[in-house]
Design a protein around this motif. Structure first.
Motif, PDB file in Angstrom:
ATOM      1  N   MET A  11      12.350   7.187 -20.065  1.00 58.44           N
ATOM      2  CA  MET A  11      11.682   6.311 -19.100  1.00 58.44           C
ATOM      3  C   MET A  11      11.620   6.992 -17.732  1.00 58.44           C
ATOM      4  N   GLU A  12      10.620   6.553 -16.939  1.00 59.47           N
ATOM      5  CA  GLU A  12      10.568   7.054 -15.569  1.00 59.47           C
ATOM      6  C   GLU A  12      11.769   6.502 -14.803  1.00 59.47           C
ATOM      7  N   ARG A  13      12.433   7.367 -14.092  1.00 62.45           N
ATOM      8  CA  ARG A  13      13.633   6.935 -13.372  1.00 62.45           C
ATOM      9  C   ARG A  13      13.323   5.847 -12.362  1.00 62.45           C
ATOM     10  N   ARG A  14      14.306   5.005 -12.118  1.00 62.54           N
ATOM     11  CA  ARG A  14      14.088   3.883 -11.205  1.00 62.54           C
ATOM     12  C   ARG A  14      13.772   4.401  -9.802  1.00 62.54           C
ATOM     13  N   ASP A  15      14.584   5.348  -9.339  1.00 60.07           N
ATOM     14  CA  ASP A  15      14.377   5.864  -7.969  1.00 60.07           C
ATOM     15  C   ASP A  15      13.027   6.572  -7.849  1.00 60.07           C
ATOM     16  N   ALA A  16      12.646   7.259  -8.927  1.00 54.87           N
ATOM     17  CA  ALA A  16      11.354   7.935  -8.899  1.00 54.87           C
ATOM     18  C   ALA A  16      10.224   6.924  -8.755  1.00 54.87           C
ATOM     19  N   ALA A  17      10.315   5.865  -9.545  1.00 62.39           N
ATOM     20  CA  ALA A  17       9.292   4.825  -9.492  1.00 62.39           C
ATOM     21  C   ALA A  17       9.218   4.231  -8.090  1.00 62.39           C
ATOM     22  N   GLU A  18      10.370   4.003  -7.519  1.00 55.58           N
ATOM     23  CA  GLU A  18      10.361   3.418  -6.175  1.00 55.58           C
ATOM     24  C   GLU A  18       9.711   4.374  -5.186  1.00 55.58           C
ATOM     25  N   ASN A  19      10.059   5.635  -5.289  1.00 56.80           N
ATOM     26  CA  ASN A  19       9.460   6.615  -4.383  1.00 56.80           C
ATOM     27  C   ASN A  19       7.953   6.659  -4.534  1.00 56.80           C
ATOM     28  N   ARG A  20       7.482   6.578  -5.768  1.00 55.70           N
ATOM     29  CA  ARG A  20       6.027   6.573  -5.978  1.00 55.70           C
ATOM     30  C   ARG A  20       5.411   5.477  -5.111  1.00 55.70           C
ATOM     31  N   LEU A  21       5.982   4.284  -5.171  1.00 55.18           N
ATOM     32  CA  LEU A  21       5.434   3.184  -4.388  1.00 55.18           C
ATOM     33  C   LEU A  21       5.523   3.467  -2.897  1.00 55.18           C
ATOM     34  N   ARG A  22       6.690   3.957  -2.476  1.00 55.77           N
ATOM     35  CA  ARG A  22       6.858   4.252  -1.053  1.00 55.77           C
ATOM     36  C   ARG A  22       5.796   5.240  -0.588  1.00 55.77           C
ATOM     37  N   ILE A  23       5.531   6.243  -1.391  1.00 60.20           N
ATOM     38  CA  ILE A  23       4.530   7.245  -1.019  1.00 60.20           C
ATOM     39  C   ILE A  23       3.144   6.621  -0.901  1.00 60.20           C
ATOM     40  N   LEU A  24       2.731   5.959  -1.957  1.00 57.22           N
ATOM     41  CA  LEU A  24       1.408   5.332  -1.961  1.00 57.22           C
ATOM     42  C   LEU A  24       1.263   4.396  -0.769  1.00 57.22           C
ATOM     43  N   ASP A  25       2.315   3.642  -0.513  1.00 59.51           N
ATOM     44  CA  ASP A  25       2.294   2.681   0.577  1.00 59.51           C
ATOM     45  C   ASP A  25       2.165   3.381   1.922  1.00 59.51           C
ATOM     46  N   ALA A  26       3.026   4.373   2.117  1.00 60.70           N
ATOM     47  CA  ALA A  26       3.005   5.110   3.385  1.00 60.70           C
ATOM     48  C   ALA A  26       1.645   5.762   3.594  1.00 60.70           C
ATOM     49  N   ALA A  27       1.138   6.388   2.559  1.00 61.11           N
ATOM     50  CA  ALA A  27      -0.149   7.075   2.664  1.00 61.11           C
ATOM     51  C   ALA A  27      -1.243   6.095   3.055  1.00 61.11           C
ATOM     52  N   GLN A  28      -1.297   4.995   2.350  1.00 60.08           N
ATOM     53  CA  GLN A  28      -2.315   3.991   2.638  1.00 60.08           C
ATOM     54  C   GLN A  28      -2.247   3.574   4.100  1.00 60.08           C
ATOM     55  N   ARG A  29      -1.028   3.311   4.558  1.00 60.43           N
ATOM     56  CA  ARG A  29      -0.823   2.839   5.935  1.00 60.43           C
ATOM     57  C   ARG A  29      -1.320   3.898   6.925  1.00 60.43           C
ATOM     58  N   LEU A  30      -0.893   5.146   6.704  1.00 56.67           N
ATOM     59  CA  LEU A  30      -1.279   6.209   7.635  1.00 56.67           C
ATOM     60  C   LEU A  30      -2.778   6.476   7.584  1.00 56.67           C
ATOM     61  N   PHE A  31      -3.331   6.496   6.395  1.00 57.34           N
ATOM     62  CA  PHE A  31      -4.766   6.732   6.249  1.00 57.34           C
ATOM     63  C   PHE A  31      -5.548   5.663   7.003  1.00 57.34           C
ATOM     64  N   ASP A  32      -5.146   4.419   6.812  1.00 55.58           N
ATOM     65  CA  ASP A  32      -5.828   3.325   7.509  1.00 55.58           C
ATOM     66  C   ASP A  32      -5.733   3.512   9.019  1.00 55.58           C
ATOM     67  N   GLY A  33      -4.563   3.948   9.451  1.00 57.31           N
ATOM     68  CA  GLY A  33      -4.332   4.031  10.892  1.00 57.31           C
ATOM     69  C   GLY A  33      -5.010   5.208  11.571  1.00 57.31           C
ATOM     70  N   HIS A  34      -5.011   6.363  10.899  1.00 59.32           N
ATOM     71  CA  HIS A  34      -5.496   7.570  11.579  1.00 59.32           C
ATOM     72  C   HIS A  34      -6.629   8.283  10.871  1.00 59.32           C
ATOM     73  N   GLY A  35      -7.061   7.767   9.752  1.00 61.53           N
ATOM     74  CA  GLY A  35      -8.110   8.463   8.995  1.00 61.53           C
ATOM     75  C   GLY A  35      -7.500   9.507   8.079  1.00 61.53           C
ATOM     76  N   VAL A  36      -7.981   9.546   6.852  1.00 61.04           N
ATOM     77  CA  VAL A  36      -7.452  10.456   5.830  1.00 61.04           C
ATOM     78  C   VAL A  36      -7.309  11.874   6.368  1.00 61.04           C
ATOM     79  N   GLU A  37      -8.381  12.317   6.949  1.00 65.60           N
ATOM     80  CA  GLU A  37      -8.506  13.658   7.517  1.00 65.60           C
ATOM     81  C   GLU A  37      -7.324  14.085   8.390  1.00 65.60           C
ATOM     82  N   ASN A  38      -6.858  13.161   9.218  1.00 64.90           N
ATOM     83  CA  ASN A  38      -5.883  13.517  10.254  1.00 64.90           C
ATOM     84  C   ASN A  38      -4.433  13.300   9.846  1.00 64.90           C
ATOM     85  N   VAL A  39      -4.207  12.992   8.607  1.00 60.61           N
ATOM     86  CA  VAL A  39      -2.846  12.748   8.162  1.00 60.61           C
ATOM     87  C   VAL A  39      -2.370  13.922   7.315  1.00 60.61           C
ATOM     88  N   SER A  40      -1.186  14.439   7.656  1.00 62.37           N
ATOM     89  CA  SER A  40      -0.668  15.577   6.896  1.00 62.37           C
ATOM     90  C   SER A  40       0.331  15.107   5.848  1.00 62.37           C
TER      91      SER A  40
END
Lengths: 205, 205
Positions: A11-40
């Motif tokens: 199975m996918e590890r619990r912590d890994a699964a959580e990190n996946r969500l954290r990443i997607l969430d963070a990315a979405q937030r930053l992209f919305d805020g500054h535009g995909v282009e400007n986020v590293s």
DNA sequence: ATGTTAAGCGGAGACATCTCCGCTTGTCAA
DNA sequence: TTGACAAGCGGAGATGTCTCCGCTTAACAT
């Protein structure tokens, strides 16, 4: 042979699964805020509260991350396309091709930034080579080839379908499409029309 | 008004001139040795014995440096093209277009690496936007538009010439061309032929 | 010669991508 | 429970692009 079962799909590890969500969430937030282009990737890692290595383990580059963010929408797009094709199964292939391309352009408009992100590996690999290797490209390419082959059978299309499909997708890339809109001041409708005129010597009307 | 002469076009400094040579020389050497692709601006600066700042002052990126390295060849290319067009001034425009494209492809083959370097700003600016802003692109584009307009006048071409020229040049870009050759296994001749079939619904003869 | 001036130099450093590897931790089997 | 082990973590660091800015120095007028 001792054991040729599939080697236990842990199975996918619990912590890994959580990190996946954290990443997607963070990315979405930053992209919305500054535009995909400007986020590293760095910023995303920091915002997600993980190390860069962790981020890169899951997504080899920003392109893959963007793809993950629109995966659902992409699935919807293909469903729309299939539905359209089924509905117009008996229409002339040229019209069906046109419908499909129009759907794609509508999709592109809705997801400009993320789609551009998907298509631009930023730095990394060989431009087109990379783009063409993505599953999104390959699936679209396959679909176009099918349609073009139908047109060939109907005597409406001469050249190599594979080549033509590559060419069409290049013309539909963020780069080219946005250049035509921004710099040449072309509208979506005109764009599609010109594309048809160029490729098929045929009015899109 | 006190003095509206052109504000004295000071000569290029001696040290600057020397550095220019050192850079070009170092770049050429490194490119030959390791391939354009694998040489970084940093390496070039070191090999030339100057600081990175000095290098970037003169060339904003590797693309500009590559362009400087083939500038002479580019001038020759345009001369060849003009000569060809003059020689065949009375031939049908389609043939003239074909000749010009063939000359360009021959040029591309001779300078694959450097030309790819010119077209790929590595990182930096907006993909196509950047490419289209280069003088090389603009000049080629202008030439193609002229030819396409002739064809339009002869009733052999419907669409917007500007659009078609952009499309042609995209198809002729390193990215697309090399992809067709390497991945799709296409030869130069077939490529040109397919291009004509796709764009003009016409046999390249 | 000499002074003035700006073009030019160079390298530190901000920031990015991406890798490597020793340590941690969740999962499964016993 | 507990032990073994791979999956996963994280962050230092290699390498790259590109900027900034104080110092140097070539070019011109005098």
């Amino acid at each position: 042979m001792k054991d040729d079962k599939i080697p236990a799909p842990r199975m996918e590890r619990r912590d890994a699964a959580e990190n996946r969500l954290r990443i997607l969430d963070a990315a979405q937030r930053l992209f919305d805020g500054h535009g995909v282009e400007n986020v590293s990737m760095n910023q995303i890692a920091i915002e997600a509260g993980i190390g860069p290595g962790t981020l890169y383990r899951r997504y080899r580059n920003k392109s893959e991350l963007c793809l993950d963010l629109i995966k659902d929408t992409v699935v919807l797009l293909f469903e729309e396309m299939e539905a359209f094709l089924e509905l117009h199964a008996s229409a002339p292939p040229r019209e069906r091709l046109q419908g499909v391309l129009a759907l794609f352009l509508r999709f592109r408009e809705k997801k400009v930034q993320l789609l551009a992100g998907v298509e631009n590996p930023a730095s990394s690999g060989r431009g087109f080579q990379a783009r063409a290797a993505s599953p999104l490209y390959e699936e679209l390419h396959g679909l176009l080839v099918r349609l073009l082959d139908e047109m060939a059978a109907a005597g409406q299309h001469q050249p190599d379908s594979i080549f033509t499909a590559d060419l069409l997708l290049t013309a539909l890339s963020s780069d080219f499409y946005l250049f035509q809109k921004k710099t040449r001041g072309m509208s979506s409708e005109t764009f599609l029309e010109q594309l048809f005129l160029s490729f098929l010597g045929v009015n899109a009307g």
